[in-house]
Every structure is written in C-alpha cells, then in structure tokens.
Design an enzyme around this catalytic site. Sequence first.
Site, mmCIF file in Angstrom:
data_model
loop_
_atom_site.group_PDB
_atom_site.id
_atom_site.type_symbol
_atom_site.label_atom_id
_atom_site.label_comp_id
_atom_site.label_asym_id
_atom_site.label_seq_id
_atom_site.Cartn_x
_atom_site.Cartn_y
_atom_site.Cartn_z
ATOM 1 C CB ALA A 611 -0.973 -0.034 1.162
ATOM 2 C CE LYS A 682 -0.062 -7.051 -2.192
ATOM 3 N NZ LYS A 682 -0.625 -7.106 -0.859
#
Length: 815
Positions: A611, A682
């Site tokens: 994030a 990711k």
Amino acid sequence: MRVLKFGGTSVANAQNIKLVLDIINQKSQKEPLVVVVSALSKVTDLLQMAASKAAANDDSFKEIVAEIEKKHLDILKEFIPVSAQSSLLSHVKRIVNHLETLLDGCYLLGELSDRTADTILSFGELLSSFVIAEALKQSNPNSMYKDSRELIKTNNQFGKAAVNFDLSNQLIQSYFSHQNASVVVLPGFIASSTEGIATTLGRGGSDYTAAILASALDASELEIWTDVNGMFTANPKIVKQAQPISNISYQEAMELSHFGAKVLYPPTIQPVLRKNIPIIIKNTFEPEAEGTYISNKEMAQTNPVKGISYIDNIALLTLEGSGMIGVTGSSKRLFEVLSSEHINVIFITQASSEHSICIGILNSDAEKAATAINKVFEVEILQNKIDPCIVESNLCIIALVGENMKNHQGLSGRMFSTLGKNNVNIRAIAQGASERNISAVINERDVKKALNTLHENFFEENTVQLNLFVMGVGNVGEKFIEQIHTQRKFLKDNLKINVRVIALSNSRKMHFDEEGISLKDWKESLQNGETAHIQNFINKAKELNLRNSIFVDITANATVSDVYADFLKQSIAVVTCNKIACSSAYSNYKKLKSLSRQYNAPFLFETNVGAGLPIIDTVKNLIASGDKVHKIQAVLSGSLNFIFNNFDEQNSFHDVVKEAGVQGFTEPDPKIDLSGVDVARKILILIRESGYEMDIEDIENNSFLPAACMETTNNEDFFKSLITHNSHFEGLLKEALEKDSRLKFVAQFENGKASVGLQLIPKDHPFYNLEGKDNIVLFYTDRYVDQPLLIKGAGAGAAVTASGIFADVIRIGNI
Ligand code: ADP
Ligand code: ASP
Ligand code: MG
C-alpha cells in the site's frame, strides 16, 4: 495633446460607450484629445459576411444590414434627447442605405473586388465614429468629428493599404493647427487613396490610425483602450494565469504583437517609436488598473522572458533537394516569387547544408505559394534536383519574447525541453541573432498545452499544474479524492503544485471538467455524468491534451490495466494501485517501462506492494545508486497477516476469515488472498524492480489451503469448506504453538528463486511480532549484508493506499 483609441468591445453598446465618454470627459479637462474609435464589436466581421453573402447571391445580407442599422440607432436613441433625434437617425439611415446599395451591386454582379470590400468595411468605423461623436457632443459641445479618410492617405493596395506618411502628416498637422476643439473624434481603420477611394489599414488597424495621428501631432502619449488590463505575458483567453506586463520596450511589444498578441496591431509601434511617444494599453472596463507602458525606457531586469505569443493558421513550406547546395540565388528566387504574389513570410529556417529551406506562411496563402514556387523551380523539379514544394498545414508558431534573453543561457533549452516533456512535437525552430525572439512551429492542436506549459515554466514561480484522470472511485478512490481536496491548498502554497481532477469514472458513469471538477460535490457530478466507456475516456483525455496529464487507475480491473500503453504513448503519466499490469507477462511489464521512458511519461505503482509503504521507491533508489538485491523476505499480505494474527484456540480459522471480510481487509473473494496469488504478484513486482527477469509461473506457490477449499466456486461453499477442513487449520496452529512460533505467509526470493507460502516464524525473527495487518520487507543487498534494510508498517487499508497513490502523483509534480 493626447491620443486615445477605443476598440470594438469598448464601444460595443450604449452601456460601454457611457464608460468611454466618462474617460474622455475626465481626460479632456486636462489637455486636448484626439479620440479614435473602432467599429462596434463584431461589426467589421458582419460587414465582411454581408459582402461575401451578397457576392454569392445570398440575399440574407439584408438581415445583417438591418442588424447593423439597429445597433447604431439604439445607441443614438440612448444618448440623444428625443427632440433632437430625428435628423441624426435619418443620417444613420442614409449611411446604411448607401451601404445597402453597394451590397445590392455585389449581389447583382455576383462579385466582390478588393476595392469594393474596403469601401464596404469602412462603414463600420464611419457609423461608430458618427454616433459616438454625436453622443459626446451632448456632454461636451466643444467636441468635433473628423473623417480620417480626409487626413490619412494611402496607396491603393486594398485590404492593407500602405500609408503615405509625408502627405498624411501634412494633412493632419494642417487640419489640427486650425481648430481648437477640446476633443476630435475620428474613425479608425479607414483611409483613402490619393484618388479619394476608401482604403483600410488591415484588420485591427484602428490602433494604427491612432499611432499615425499621435506621431503627426507629437502627442504626449498614445492610449489604447481595450477589454483587458494591458499586454499580458500570454493571451489571457488561453492562459488563465497570464499577467499584465507593466513595462515593456517597443521592440518587445512589436515582437509580441507580430507573433499574435492581438491586443496591439503590429504596425502601430513604428510611427510612435520614431517620435519616442509612449503607448499605454488600458482597460475601459477597469480604468484604475495600471495597464502596460510601452516605451524605450530601460527597465529593471527581472524575468528575461517578457511574454509568449503565437500565430495560428500557419503552413510550413519546405523546398529541398541537392540542386540547392552551393547554388547561389535559390533563396532569392524563392523569396522573390513569394513577394510578387504578395505572400507574407512569417518564419524562415535554412538547414546548414543549404539543402532545404523552410518557410512559415498563413494557411490561406499555402496553395498559391506552392503553385508559384513549383513554377519558378520547374526546371530543377523536372531534373529531380529539387523536390516539389512540401506543404504542411494546420500548424502554429509560438514565440518566446524578451529583450534581455540574449544575456541568459539555457532559455531555448528550457523552452524545448518543457515542450518535449509534454509531447509537443516541434516541426521547425528559429532564433534571430538579436535573440529577442525564439520561435518554434508546432501542431495547432498542441497550442493551448504548449502556451500553458511554457507560461507555467517561465512565469509562474515554478508552479506545476497536474491534471488527473481518475478511474475507480471505490473505497480507495474516494479516500484519494478526499485527500486531494484537503491538501490542495497546502500543495499549492508549499510545493507549488496545483492538482486538478479533470475526469472521474467508475464502472457506470464518467464525468469531465476541463477546468477541474469541484471536489466538494464530485459524487453528484459523477452521478449525472455520461455513461462510462473506457475508449471514450481515453479519447477525451487525448482530445483535451492538457499538460502534465496523469491517468490514475484505482481499480483492480484487467481491462483498465490493458490501456496504460495508450496513455503513455500520449505522454500521459500512469499512476496505479492495480497490480495486474506489473505482474503480467514480463514482456508487457518491460514494454510499459520502455514506453514510459520513450514518451517521458512517468509510470508509477508504489501501491502495488505494501500500500502506502515506500517499498518500490526504495528498491528503485537502491538499484539506481548501484546496489544489488540478493535476497528478499517479506510478509506482503495485510489480509493474511490479520488472519494469522487472530487465529488462535478461541477463534476458528473460518471465523477469523469471516471477520477479516467484514472489516474490509480481504478482497470480496477471499480466496484471492488466501490462495497466495496476490502475494506472488507482489513479490514478482519487487523482483522485477530489483532488476531480475521473472514471470508469475516461476514463483513457487506453496498453498496452505486444502485442495477442496481451492476448488470451491463461490464464497458460500468456500466458507463451508473452511469449516469442513477445520482440523487441517487446527493442525497448522498446533504445530506453531508447539514450536513456540507464529504462522506467517511469507514471500521469499533468494538465489534467483522465489516462493510464497506459510512459514513457522520463531520468536527471534523480525516477522514474529508483526501486528494487525502490517507488512514487512527485508532486503539483503551488497550494502545491507548482515542487517537487512527493513520496511514495516500498515500494508493495507483505504487511507494508506490512497496516500500511496497521492505520493506517486506528487512525485510527478516534483520531477
Ligand atoms: P480591441 O477591439 O480593443 O482592439 P482586440 O480584440 O483587438 O481589442 O485585442 C484585445 C484582445 O487581444 C484581448 O481581449 C485578448 O483576447 C487578445 N490578446 C491576445 N494576446 C494578448 C496578450 N498577450 N495580451 C493581451 N491581450 C491579448
Ligand atoms: N474594425 C476593424 C477590425 O475589426 C479595425 C479595428 O477594430 O481595429 O478589424
Ligand atoms: Mg484591436
């Protein structure tokens, strides 16, 4: 003696003329005035239209005549007492009848010569000067009217006649030496040939009339009253941030007006410059504003660039071929033919090899010019020594002007790099030896963007405007808009970044506002927007062609990530929290990165991992500074971390996953998180950013879910399967407790291999105490050998993700 000229808008109607009369009456108390007036706003255009219609046998010219008549009668009725009106009204009607007779003639003959066109156009100023002079007489009986055709004499080059200064000066001086009115009102723009035929001085020529009078009469000053507060740093209609220039030299003003600053008709400066008479540009509607003072006074040197102007409707003609090398006289022949065709050359460049000459002229002259040039070089073209003249139209010239530019290095570099950064293609450039002007030819469609971006760069204290096109306004999108809304002022004041949201779209609707969407009530605007359509969204962004445009993808949608290339190719930056593009095939990831470089458009995706945590930026900095990443160990799923942190003997695995969903920490389909795919994406992105080539299939996914759970096809069955397999999860927990460890879903990269999976983390490991939905990454590099570089913090949630996107946007503003 002072000369005042009032332009079309200043005398557009009775209300405006009242302001004009106030200015005249106030100034005439101090010294005698010469007042030159333009035609009422738009009247010259109307006359031109009426003449073209008449010549084309279209009798609707009569409606235009009626409209013109009404405008002038209305003004008289407003200023003149009823008892005195009739003779003046019939005078206006007589003038209009005369005009109509001329137009009837064009209608019957079906033609319009340049000479007749001039006579017809002269009615605009004839009518306006008459009614204004009569209106003025009401408050100032000592005012006079004089027809400029009797004073200003020209040759008979109709449309843009050349003034005979000797004769005109003599006539002007002699007339004024014999009268002592406090104000003399004259029509601008019109003159007459020595034979007495009406001529005009070119469109916008009333300024010139005033300058001719000022010069002949040795006026103290020439005041040009218009509808803006002076000569601006750029056309204020196109560049909102443009500012009036308080002082400017004659030469600079001349360059700006020659290059399109319409506020002053270019030939105006010459006559007053010779006599050193200052010109002041003032606003009729804001007379107290300082205006612009044009003179030859030395100015305090501030910004070396005084203004930016442009001329549109330009065509570029290129003549090239080996036949021009070393052959003297090619340019002479080229320019001679253009001159004999009365074609005005606005711009010239010649390649140093002498192999090509490029000239900029008006679009309207292009065909005539090309034909004439091809004829003159016919022999060379037949012998293939020179190519037929190449014409490119719909171009525009932009020019940076400033007397003091010659004393500063790097201005042209700055100009061209600013344009380049915004994908403005430069077709040709010219810089005079005087270095008072640097000009470039660009596509017309880029002119607004080019002017604004140059203005921003040279005049706005480095304020950068960022124009956002936002797609996706769910939880994160909403937070993002909220954050921009609250931070806008701070960014403007402190970082000199002006963030505007130009477009918003969700899956149903989209809404655009070129001036920036109001962020107070964006939801309503979006609700009332048009139907969402991704291709239309892209087209609109291209069409608006705004500088520093940024596409912000706040969706998790593959269709959206498929269009990044379209944006980058337009030099539109892409900021995204959507992981799909960066974890797609390596070739696609590489392609997007290379488009970003090629088109100078940032492609930023900090929020793809962790994030708002500065993970990708950190890797980038490590690599850029020469470090090498050998090993990465990370917990990258906020959702899985939350789940395993709360899974204990009291709370079953099923209940915890359910709770994570309720709190919004998992995807709507929790299997995406639990399967490990999201984490694999990711780590893949981190590996790629570290400089390694890898694809998602290369990452070993050691799923902890039993196959039966994986095979479910809906959420209900999935949750049921978690209950059915409760003992499997209990087993995982039991093992962890026995070994005094905790369960963490870890992503790992070492020795060129990557994997994701559940691991037992012992007490002394940095992952052991990872709380809530935090993320953690450890980078082992050449420089961080024993103790890894560690980044840790909240790695999920709308607010932190939104702030990560925001940070990427600001990064672009700071580039
Ligand atoms: P007038 O009718 O008073 O002669 P013009 O329309 O000829 O007025 O000129 C004024 C207009 O010139 C302004 O309204 C503005 O739109 C335009 N303009 C273009 N460039 C500039 C500039 N650099 N500074 C001021 N005005 C400009
Ligand atoms: N009325 C003329 C024109 O519109 C001259 C002027 O306004 O200066 O071109
Ligand atoms: Mg004008």
